[in-house]
Scaffold this active site. Sequence first.
Site, short mmCIF file in Angstrom:
data_model
loop_
_atom_site.label_atom_id
_atom_site.label_comp_id
_atom_site.label_asym_id
_atom_site.label_seq_id
_atom_site.Cartn_x
_atom_site.Cartn_y
_atom_site.Cartn_z
CE LYS A 128 -6.18 -8.22 -2.75
NZ LYS A 128 -6.20 -8.12 -1.01
CE LYS A 176 -4.67 -1.62 1.06
NZ LYS A 176 -5.71 -1.96 1.70
CE LYS A 197 -13.26 -4.99 -0.12
NZ LYS A 197 -11.60 -4.62 1.22
P1 TYM Z 1 -9.71 -6.97 3.36
O1 TYM Z 1 -11.57 -5.49 3.72
O2 TYM Z 1 -9.58 -6.47 1.73
O3 TYM Z 1 -10.89 -8.22 2.86
C1 TYM Z 1 -11.81 -8.52 3.61
C2 TYM Z 1 -11.52 -10.03 3.33
O4 TYM Z 1 -11.92 -10.28 2.38
C3 TYM Z 1 -10.70 -11.44 2.41
N1 TYM Z 1 -10.30 -11.11 0.46
C4 TYM Z 1 -9.81 -11.72 -0.41
N2 TYM Z 1 -10.27 -13.76 -0.21
C5 TYM Z 1 -10.13 -13.52 -1.15
N3 TYM Z 1 -9.61 -13.27 -3.14
C6 TYM Z 1 -9.03 -12.38 -3.14
N4 TYM Z 1 -9.00 -11.95 -3.32
C7 TYM Z 1 -9.80 -10.95 -1.31
N5 TYM Z 1 -10.03 -10.05 -1.52
C8 TYM Z 1 -9.89 -9.80 -0.22
C9 TYM Z 1 -9.63 -10.88 2.99
O5 TYM Z 1 -8.19 -11.53 3.03
C10 TYM Z 1 -10.54 -10.81 3.82
O6 TYM Z 1 -10.65 -11.98 4.79
N6 TYM Z 1 -8.12 -5.38 7.50
C11 TYM Z 1 -8.94 -6.35 6.84
C12 TYM Z 1 -10.05 -6.11 7.81
C13 TYM Z 1 -10.33 -6.38 9.34
C14 TYM Z 1 -10.43 -7.49 9.39
C15 TYM Z 1 -10.39 -7.43 11.21
C16 TYM Z 1 -10.17 -8.65 9.35
C17 TYM Z 1 -10.28 -5.46 10.39
N7 TYM Z 1 -10.22 -6.15 11.38
C18 TYM Z 1 -10.38 -8.22 12.44
C19 TYM Z 1 -10.48 -10.26 10.76
C20 TYM Z 1 -10.40 -9.61 11.78
C21 TYM Z 1 -8.98 -6.07 5.06
O7 TYM Z 1 -8.28 -5.28 5.44
O8 TYM Z 1 -9.87 -6.84 4.66
#
Ligand code: TYM
Length: 337
Positions: free
Chosen positions: A199, A117, A202
């Site tokens: 990956k 990032k 979004k």
């Molecule tokens: P985030 O918002 O980037 O993504 C949310 C969840 O979706 C999964 N994910 C994917 N899995 C498979 N293929 C992909 N292309 C893909 N893109 C996203 C991510 O692995 C995630 O599980 N920091 C976290 C949000 C968060 C969180 C937490 C998660 C904040 N606090 C506490 C668990 C526990 C995040 O940015 O996910």
Amino acid sequence: MEEVVQKKRMLSGIKPSGDLTLGSYLGAIKNWAERADEYDCYYFMADLHAITVRQNPADLRRRTLEQLAQYIACGLDPEKNTLFIQSHVHQHAELGWALQCYSMFGELSRMTQFKDKSAKNADNINGGLFSYPSLMAADILLYQPDLVPVGEDQKQHVELCHTIARRFNGVYGDVFKIPEPFVPKVGARIMSLTNPLAKMSKSENEDTGRVLVMDPPEVIMKQFKRAITDSDTTNCVRYDKENKPGVANLMTIYSACTGKTYDQIEQEFDGLGYGAFKPKVGEAVVETLRPIREETLRIMKDKAYLESVYRDGAQKASYVAEKTLRKVYKKLGFVAK
Ligand code: TYM
């Protein structure tokens, strides 16, 4: 007397920093919904995390509510699951600060996501982007969950959460429960349809390579028809992640949507080639997302209902979070209010 069995607890979140993609659905929410009956579940919209990258306020507000509607539409019943908005539960920011003081500079600097990032937002490498995993550790540890279901890209953050929790427990005794990450076998890393080495994300402005949960069927079909397969001339649907990453990604998506194994998929398309395979994957995705999209649109119209869900959720979440925070503050030596 009837024995009351305490359910295990599960927690996870998604940043409303962009519209939800097929990747977040297959890597995360689908697995939450499948376990919703077994666990006592806490799911939130991680809006505090979203602002580590600049957001348009109106879009952030819309996406946060849409994400809540999508959680419900994906099968997370608000009567059985605690669904809330992270910024409504102030304990996250408070414990996040405390845990920053137990996160090492070197550890935070090594996080892959921070490096990625920072490279993409060179003009905005802010403190929040750097200390993001401390806040994520707070999100988790406040609720003492047994299981944290995430996609592969978040595993490193959950591992750092372990390190922070162990460090804290090492000084103050057993304050935090050490949770387990749960990464699904199929779908943990869905790749871009136009660049199978990156990956599906979004938060990037890359329209061609991603599919959104709210995309209408014709858009989804178009995306899959122009998906990259691979450069060999075999035209053969075979799972080989190393040499045929595009085909492997499409097979993963098809498998996650239909429940078929890679062997079964290879047999189904034996001799048929990519021309037949790609629209079939598109159709499977359309059918998987259709009910979610329709239900989300329906729920989004009922603002009063959504408000009652997130208010209730925040109240339930705060109750649990406050207990942990109070314990932590006491251990740290803060004077009680
Ligand atoms: P985030 O918002 O980037 O993504 C949310 C969840 O979706 C999964 N994910 C994917 N899995 C498979 N293929 C992909 N292309 C893909 N893109 C996203 C991510 O692995 C995630 O599980 N920091 C976290 C949000 C968060 C969180 C937490 C998660 C904040 N606090 C506490 C668990 C526990 C995040 O940015 O996910």
